[in-house]
Design a protein around this motif. Structure first.
Motif, PDB file in Angstrom:
ATOM      1  N   LEU A 406      48.012 -32.196  20.197  1.00 57.36           N
ATOM      2  CA  LEU A 406      49.251 -31.608  19.687  1.00 57.36           C
ATOM      3  C   LEU A 406      49.986 -30.984  20.856  1.00 57.36           C
ATOM      4  CD1 LEU A 406      47.532 -31.918  17.063  1.00 57.36           C
ATOM      5  CD2 LEU A 406      48.677 -29.874  16.227  1.00 57.36           C
ATOM      6  N   ASP A 407      51.052 -31.649  21.304  1.00 51.25           N
ATOM      7  CA  ASP A 407      51.828 -31.130  22.421  1.00 51.25           C
ATOM      8  C   ASP A 407      52.848 -30.113  21.912  1.00 51.25           C
ATOM      9  OD1 ASP A 407      53.391 -33.056  21.088  1.00 51.25           O
ATOM     10  OD2 ASP A 407      54.659 -33.292  22.837  1.00 51.25           O
ATOM     11  N   GLN A 408      53.568 -29.492  22.837  1.00 48.72           N
ATOM     12  CA  GLN A 408      54.516 -28.452  22.450  1.00 48.72           C
ATOM     13  C   GLN A 408      55.648 -29.005  21.591  1.00 48.72           C
ATOM     14  OE1 GLN A 408      55.690 -25.661  25.553  1.00 48.72           O
ATOM     15  NE2 GLN A 408      53.945 -26.269  26.799  1.00 48.72           N
ATOM     16  N   ARG A 409      55.977 -30.275  21.759  1.00 48.53           N
ATOM     17  CA  ARG A 409      57.072 -30.871  20.973  1.00 48.53           C
ATOM     18  C   ARG A 409      56.562 -31.577  19.722  1.00 48.53           C
ATOM     19  NH1 ARG A 409      58.501 -31.323  26.318  1.00 48.53           N
ATOM     20  NH2 ARG A 409      60.595 -30.582  26.854  1.00 48.53           N
ATOM     21  N   ALA A 465      51.216 -31.175  11.549  1.00 49.99           N
ATOM     22  CA  ALA A 465      50.491 -31.914  12.582  1.00 49.99           C
ATOM     23  C   ALA A 465      49.012 -31.549  12.586  1.00 49.99           C
ATOM     24  CB  ALA A 465      51.116 -31.629  13.953  1.00 49.99           C
ATOM     25  N   LEU A 466      48.702 -30.267  12.409  1.00 47.10           N
ATOM     26  CA  LEU A 466      47.308 -29.838  12.325  1.00 47.10           C
ATOM     27  C   LEU A 466      46.618 -30.461  11.119  1.00 47.10           C
ATOM     28  CD1 LEU A 466      47.380 -26.059  13.284  1.00 47.10           C
ATOM     29  CD2 LEU A 466      45.987 -27.833  14.357  1.00 47.10           C
ATOM     30  N   ALA A 467      47.318 -30.497   9.993  1.00 47.49           N
ATOM     31  CA  ALA A 467      46.736 -31.082   8.788  1.00 47.49           C
ATOM     32  C   ALA A 467      46.402 -32.553   9.002  1.00 47.49           C
ATOM     33  CB  ALA A 467      47.697 -30.915   7.614  1.00 47.49           C
ATOM     34  N   CYS A 468      47.300 -33.279   9.673  1.00 49.94           N
ATOM     35  CA  CYS A 468      47.057 -34.697   9.931  1.00 49.94           C
ATOM     36  C   CYS A 468      45.851 -34.911  10.840  1.00 49.94           C
ATOM     37  CB  CYS A 468      48.300 -35.342  10.544  1.00 49.94           C
ATOM     38  SG  CYS A 468      49.674 -35.544   9.379  1.00 49.94           S
ATOM     39  N   ALA A 469      45.535 -33.917  11.687  1.00 51.93           N
ATOM     40  CA  ALA A 469      44.372 -34.024  12.570  1.00 51.93           C
ATOM     41  C   ALA A 469      43.093 -33.575  11.876  1.00 51.93           C
ATOM     42  CB  ALA A 469      44.601 -33.200  13.833  1.00 51.93           C
ATOM     43  N   ALA A 472      42.182 -35.703   8.655  1.00 57.43           N
ATOM     44  CA  ALA A 472      42.174 -37.151   8.851  1.00 57.43           C
ATOM     45  C   ALA A 472      40.807 -37.716   8.454  1.00 57.43           C
ATOM     46  CB  ALA A 472      42.480 -37.490  10.310  1.00 57.43           C
ATOM     47  N   ASP A 473      40.754 -39.009   8.283  1.00 54.00           N
ATOM     48  CA  ASP A 473      39.496 -39.701   8.008  1.00 54.00           C
ATOM     49  C   ASP A 473      39.311 -40.808   9.040  1.00 54.00           C
ATOM     50  OD1 ASP A 473      37.153 -40.526   6.817  1.00 54.00           O
ATOM     51  OD2 ASP A 473      38.179 -41.829   5.365  1.00 54.00           O
ATOM     52  N   PRO A 474      38.433 -40.599  10.059  1.00 51.13           N
ATOM     53  CA  PRO A 474      37.558 -39.433  10.247  1.00 51.13           C
ATOM     54  C   PRO A 474      38.340 -38.268  10.866  1.00 51.13           C
ATOM     55  CG  PRO A 474      37.231 -40.969  12.036  1.00 51.13           C
ATOM     56  CD  PRO A 474      38.201 -41.635  11.095  1.00 51.13           C
ATOM     57  N   PRO A 475      37.836 -37.031  10.666  1.00 50.94           N
ATOM     58  CA  PRO A 475      38.530 -35.881  11.259  1.00 50.94           C
ATOM     59  C   PRO A 475      38.358 -35.848  12.766  1.00 50.94           C
ATOM     60  CG  PRO A 475      36.480 -35.185  10.241  1.00 50.94           C
ATOM     61  CD  PRO A 475      36.666 -36.628   9.881  1.00 50.94           C
ATOM     62  N   ALA A 476      39.315 -35.236  13.442  1.00 53.62           N
ATOM     63  CA  ALA A 476      39.229 -35.113  14.899  1.00 53.62           C
ATOM     64  C   ALA A 476      38.030 -34.245  15.272  1.00 53.62           C
ATOM     65  CB  ALA A 476      40.511 -34.489  15.439  1.00 53.62           C
ATOM     66  N   GLN A 477      37.241 -34.707  16.238  1.00 51.23           N
ATOM     67  CA  GLN A 477      36.097 -33.938  16.736  1.00 51.23           C
ATOM     68  C   GLN A 477      36.402 -33.276  18.077  1.00 51.23           C
ATOM     69  OE1 GLN A 477      32.953 -36.863  16.662  1.00 51.23           O
ATOM     70  NE2 GLN A 477      32.464 -36.407  14.536  1.00 51.23           N
ATOM     71  N   LEU A 478      37.611 -33.537  18.590  1.00 52.39           N
ATOM     72  CA  LEU A 478      38.092 -32.857  19.788  1.00 52.39           C
ATOM     73  C   LEU A 478      39.570 -32.546  19.575  1.00 52.39           C
ATOM     74  CD1 LEU A 478      38.033 -31.891  22.755  1.00 52.39           C
ATOM     75  CD2 LEU A 478      38.433 -34.274  23.445  1.00 52.39           C
ATOM     76  N   LEU A 479      39.891 -31.256  19.535  1.00 57.69           N
ATOM     77  CA  LEU A 479      41.273 -30.824  19.395  1.00 57.69           C
ATOM     78  C   LEU A 479      41.821 -30.422  20.763  1.00 57.69           C
ATOM     79  CD1 LEU A 479      41.451 -28.578  16.181  1.00 57.69           C
ATOM     80  CD2 LEU A 479      42.242 -30.936  16.468  1.00 57.69           C
ATOM     81  N   LEU A 480      42.972 -30.971  21.108  1.00 59.17           N
ATOM     82  CA  LEU A 480      43.655 -30.655  22.357  1.00 59.17           C
ATOM     83  C   LEU A 480      45.004 -30.041  21.983  1.00 59.17           C
ATOM     84  CD1 LEU A 480      42.907 -34.097  24.047  1.00 59.17           C
ATOM     85  CD2 LEU A 480      41.687 -31.963  24.486  1.00 59.17           C
ATOM     86  N   LEU A 481      45.110 -28.738  22.116  1.00 56.99           N
ATOM     87  CA  LEU A 481      46.280 -28.010  21.622  1.00 56.99           C
ATOM     88  C   LEU A 481      47.039 -27.388  22.779  1.00 56.99           C
ATOM     89  CD1 LEU A 481      44.587 -26.146  18.622  1.00 56.99           C
ATOM     90  CD2 LEU A 481      45.576 -28.442  18.675  1.00 56.99           C
ATOM     91  N   ASP A 482      48.327 -27.696  22.864  1.00 58.06           N
ATOM     92  CA  ASP A 482      49.180 -27.188  23.939  1.00 58.06           C
ATOM     93  C   ASP A 482      50.139 -26.147  23.357  1.00 58.06           C
ATOM     94  OD1 ASP A 482      50.559 -26.759  26.257  1.00 58.06           O
ATOM     95  OD2 ASP A 482      51.149 -28.849  26.577  1.00 58.06           O
ATOM     96  N   GLU A 483      49.865 -24.888  23.610  1.00 61.42           N
ATOM     97  CA  GLU A 483      50.678 -23.763  23.119  1.00 61.42           C
ATOM     98  C   GLU A 483      50.919 -23.873  21.614  1.00 61.42           C
ATOM     99  OE1 GLU A 483      51.399 -21.137  24.592  1.00 61.42           O
ATOM    100  OE2 GLU A 483      51.403 -21.499  26.740  1.00 61.42           O
ATOM    101  N   PRO A 484      49.843 -23.924  20.810  1.00 57.59           N
ATOM    102  CA  PRO A 484      50.036 -24.135  19.366  1.00 57.59           C
ATOM    103  C   PRO A 484      50.694 -22.967  18.652  1.00 57.59           C
ATOM    104  CG  PRO A 484      47.748 -23.581  19.819  1.00 57.59           C
ATOM    105  CD  PRO A 484      48.414 -23.763  21.154  1.00 57.59           C
TER     106      PRO A 484
END
Length: 538
Positions: A406-409, A465-469, A472-484
């Motif tokens: 999830l980038d800043q934009r 965007a967080l909900a989509c991650a 998700a099926d399968p859910p994200a096992q690594l979250l990369l968040l830029d200034e969330p």
């Protein structure tokens, strides 16, 4: 001007479809430094524009004494002709000063300068204080980063003759040193100040906090810590009142039911007695009419009592609804605690400065890393490489699990598509009702789900965007968040913190918000320094 004031009298703003954004606001803002807070979508930015005179209210009026310096969330740079000096709001004054120094000054130029004959060195000193002393005042501002543009505009605010500063999320794009510099700068400001913000360190320096909600504006003396304490007390009191009202409704409903049953038994006994006494039909009819009249009156009384009890519960619930916390229920990632899930082997990052260009890194399944460093040090680039958005210049990047970036934009969201469409695409196994329920728990109601993502506020888009991650099926096992946290209101930010604390996958978060990072139960800090990347276990 020694005593600036700004008064709202019956101020209302309506959306294009006629729905009220806020209604009948009445408040007085004086020289006390004020933090303006409220839910995403409550209308804080719109209210800031009304207070600054940039937008006319739909009804009511805003009275202000003195000049206002207004700074929007996104600093606008209009093409290559906008210089650093223009972004600071002093290009016209510097041009007038140059003409006067060249002997070509007009009376209008002298009026423009006024007493500001030292404007050039004062601006240079202010830029030095902001860490931007290297900038050429006549260089195009479009080459500046978002954080640099905000700092230049704030330097111009410090030099302005304004009686009011109205700033909308001024710390969003600033790193930690520049957030500290912003706080010091605003503490030096001697006049009126209104700051729309969710930055808790900044808010804690305010003389008072004003909250915008559907109930209107409510003022709390002191900074954020006192506001949070008072708000928690109010939430607890509201919940307790709601529970009392529900108990009262149940108790009174039982009493009314018992009263109705007694009346019905008396009526039945009266009818039997009349038949057994062989009374005349005319007497029986009169008795029946009286009984029906009494029963009708009793029904009306009971209906009015039930309506009042329901109203009491609804009024108590309205106080709680505004304070209700957003619920996030992430799907846990299991069975991967010590498994290596991502690695950067002798990677060279593109666009990064020399000190942080090279990196070696390995992540295991439940590692939680906070990434910090100055603006432009390569933090966002690091996340982009891990997310597969850009390729490294050299070396190898491998990620072995499902990840979400999830980038800043929030580029992962298609602006023209609705939230529910993109949720269905991310998770084709869950039913739509279940997905809608989870989105509603995030504060995204049916109206928001039907709108294109591009029409949502920044905070609402981050939740989507967080909900989509997460869902998700399968859910994200690594979250990369830029200034969330940049676009979240305070309750949503706290909800995000709670969700990320409960998240069982690996986590890398870039943030300049120290209070946010401290709440996440991080296992490590990765700092971008002049000497390179420094990983520190916590």
């Amino acid at each position: 001007m020694t005593n600036p004031s700004l008064t709202l009298e019956g101020v209302s703003c309506f959306l294009p479809d006629g729905r009220p954004l806020f209604s009948d606001l009445n408040a007085l803002f004086d020289a006390r430094h004020t933090g303006l807070v409220g839910r995403n979508g409550a209308g804080k930015s719109v209210l800031a524009r009304v207070m600054a005179g940039r937008l006319a209210p739909s009804a009511g009026r805003c009275l202000r004494t003195g000049e206002v310096f207004y700074l929007a969330q996104q600093v606008q740079v209009d093409g290559a002709h906008t210089t650093v000096a223009a972004l600071a709001g002093v290009q016209g004054a510097l041009d007038a000063l140059a003409r006067i120094e060249a002997g070509d000054g007009t009376p209008e130029d002298f009026d423009t300068i006024g007493e500001r004959w030292d404007l050039r060195p004062r601006l240079q000193a202010e830029l030095e204080r902001c860490g931007l002393g290297h900038l050429d005042l006549h260089a195009p501002a479009q080459a500046l980063s978002g954080g640099e543009a905000m700092r230049v505009a704030l330097a111009g605010a410090a030099l302005s003759h304004a009686d009011w500063l109205i700033l909308d999320e001024p710390s969003n794009h600033l790193d930690r040193p520049n957030r500290d510099a912003l706080i010091r700068q605003l503490q030096r400001w001697p006049k009126g100040l209104v700051v729309v913000s969710h930055d808790r360190r900044l808010l804690d320096t305010m003389a008072r906090i004003v909250e915008l909600s559907p109930a209107g504006l409510r003022s709390y003396g002191g900074g954020y810590a006192l506001y949070a304490e008072r708000r928690a007390e109010e939430e607890a009191a509201a919940l307790a009142l709601l529970e009392r009202r529900k108990v009262e409704r149940r108790r009174e409903a039982r009493a009314l039911s018992e009263q109705r049953e007694r009346a019905e038994r008396r009526e039945a006994q009266g009818r039997r007695h009349g038949r057994e006494a062989n009374q005349a039909k005319i007497l029986l009819d009169r008795q029946k009419a009286r009984s029906e009249s009494t029963a009708g009156r009793l029904r009306r009384q009971h209906a009015a009592a039930r309506e009042q009890l329901d109203l009491n519960v609804r009024e108590a619930a309205m106080e709680v609804t505004d304070a209700a916390r957003i619920v996030m229920c992430p799907a846990p990632a299991v069975g991967m605690a010590w498994r290596w899930i991502a690695a950067l082997d002798d990677v060279v990052l593109p666009h990064a400065p020399p000190g942080t260009r090279a990196i070696r890194l390995a992540l295991h399944g439940q590692q939680r890393v906070g990434v910090t460093g100055a603006n432009g040090s390569g933090k966002s680039t690091l996340l982009k490489v891990l997310a597969g958005q850009i390729a490294p210049l050299a070396g190898r990047c491998s990620v072995r699990v499902a990840s979400a970036w999830l980038d800043q934009r929030l580029a992962s969201l298609a602006p023209q598509r609705t939230v529910i469409e993109q949720m269905r695409e991310a998770n084709r196994t869950a039913g739509e009702d279940a997905l809608r329920t989870r989105l509603a728990q995030l504060g995204l109601d049916a109206h928001k789900l039907a709108a294109p993502c591009g029409a949502l506020s920044g905070g609402e888009r981050l939740k989507a965007a967080l909900a989509c991650a997460i869902y998700a099926d399968p859910p994200a096992q690594l979250l990369l968040l830029d200034e969330p946290g940049n676009h979240l209101d305070l309750p949503s930010l706290q909800a995000l913190e709670a969700m990320l604390r409960d998240y069982r996958g690996a986590l890398m978060v870039v943030s300049h918000d120290e209070a946010f990072l401290e709440s996440l139960d991080l296992t490590d800090r990765l700092e971008a320094t002049l000497e390179g990347w420094k990983m520190t276990p916590l």
